[in-house]
Scaffold this motif. Sequence first.
Motif, mmCIF file in Angstrom:
data_model
loop_
_atom_site.group_PDB
_atom_site.id
_atom_site.type_symbol
_atom_site.label_atom_id
_atom_site.label_comp_id
_atom_site.label_asym_id
_atom_site.label_seq_id
_atom_site.Cartn_x
_atom_site.Cartn_y
_atom_site.Cartn_z
ATOM 1 N N VAL A 53 -36.653 11.591 19.592
ATOM 2 C CA VAL A 53 -35.590 11.715 20.585
ATOM 3 C C VAL A 53 -34.872 13.065 20.534
ATOM 4 C CG1 VAL A 53 -35.217 9.240 20.668
ATOM 5 C CG2 VAL A 53 -33.905 10.610 19.051
ATOM 6 N N CYS A 65 -25.564 7.943 17.996
ATOM 7 C CA CYS A 65 -26.983 7.586 18.145
ATOM 8 C C CYS A 65 -27.867 8.338 17.155
ATOM 9 C CB CYS A 65 -27.455 7.880 19.569
ATOM 10 S SG CYS A 65 -26.568 6.960 20.852
ATOM 11 N N THR A 66 -27.615 9.632 16.976
ATOM 12 C CA THR A 66 -28.497 10.452 16.145
ATOM 13 C C THR A 66 -28.346 10.182 14.653
ATOM 14 O OG1 THR A 66 -26.859 12.254 16.159
ATOM 15 C CG2 THR A 66 -28.585 12.305 17.843
ATOM 16 N N CYS A 77 -28.962 7.461 13.438
ATOM 17 C CA CYS A 77 -30.103 6.578 13.160
ATOM 18 C C CYS A 77 -31.393 7.082 13.815
ATOM 19 C CB CYS A 77 -29.821 5.159 13.655
ATOM 20 S SG CYS A 77 -28.446 4.337 12.836
ATOM 21 N N HIS A 78 -31.288 7.551 15.058
ATOM 22 C CA HIS A 78 -32.477 7.956 15.820
ATOM 23 C C HIS A 78 -32.715 9.455 15.655
ATOM 24 C CE1 HIS A 78 -32.604 4.037 17.777
ATOM 25 N NE2 HIS A 78 -31.309 4.147 17.979
ATOM 26 N N ASP A 79 -33.897 9.798 15.164
ATOM 27 C CA ASP A 79 -34.225 11.207 14.961
ATOM 28 C C ASP A 79 -35.707 11.424 15.242
ATOM 29 O OD1 ASP A 79 -35.495 10.141 12.728
ATOM 30 O OD2 ASP A 79 -33.837 10.668 11.385
ATOM 31 N N GLU A 123 -38.783 8.832 14.600
ATOM 32 C CA GLU A 123 -39.085 7.698 15.471
ATOM 33 C C GLU A 123 -40.519 7.804 16.003
ATOM 34 O OE1 GLU A 123 -36.863 5.234 16.591
ATOM 35 O OE2 GLU A 123 -35.305 5.943 15.219
#
Length: 333
Positions: free
Chosen positions: A49, A37-38, A40-42, A45
């Motif tokens: 997250v 997940c991390t 892409c998501h940091d 955003e």
Amino acid sequence: MKIIRGMGLWVLMTMALAMGAQSARAADAVLKGDAVCTRCHDESEMYPVLSIGKTKHGTAADGRTPTCTSCHGESTRHVQNQPREGEQGRPKPDRVFDGALQGLSPVSRVDSVPKSPGKRTTVPAAELNSACLSCHQGGKRAHWQGSVHENRDVPCTACHQLHVQHDKVRDKQTQPEVCFLCHREQRTQLNRQSHHPVVEGKVACSDCHNPHGTAGVKLLVRDSVVDTCYSCHAEKRGPFIFNHQPVTEDCTLCHNPHGSTVSNLLKSRPPFLCQQCHEPTSHRGNVPGLLAGTGTTAGARGITQARACLNCHTNIHGSNNPTNSSESRSMRR
């Protein structure tokens, strides 16, 4: 030839740096196994997250700490970008937690809140809450099943924020504004002249209520209204030789616990409050007068002046007068 060799070397260096950056990005950022997940998501955003690493849900040393997939599901189609036929864009994760305080930028997260908490996702509230209840069972949440919030499909994320260090609903100073998203009548009452010091931050909603459910009424932390009030107002408990019956039955018969325009949180001003029960014998049921006289009726005594009935009946919650006193049952001092 030198120029071509130089360009080739630059391309190789660029590719190496890109591969190194991609490898570093794919590494676990908070917990072991969260790189899926991390990567892409940091923190870039709209709703950062990685701040979950500052909470108990990001404690690496605790073996009970969940990973991203523990809450959001494996989300294979989302990770591999496999939309179904006719589906636009990347599929969403298996569980999308989109409550009242989610999806907001750090600046607007405190003040700008959607008007329908917890209703901006198609995933049923029961499915969302199952991810939380898989760990958070028992204790203060023992009565969640069947509670008012559970029956009305309120997801945990309508009140709680998981990816931020400061969860507003767990802080006595900021908790009321989260509750006020739904309980707007209570917000109005708590801004009246006589109120519990909730807006001042001295008392929180959870001091009296357990939002996760209770065995008593109104989600109170104790089994009854009087027991909840006695946890702070112990001097009203007694025991007294003569008890004022409404006191032992329900404090809210006379008081509005959230706030009132009458002092002492009273629902209405004496003698009008008292005469709702005390009538019609003696002076108790007579028409209240404005001027004091020499008679024994309410009109002659000027019963509406000052504290009205409480001018004489000072121990309104109970009296310890001796039984041989003529005033023993009148709640006097």
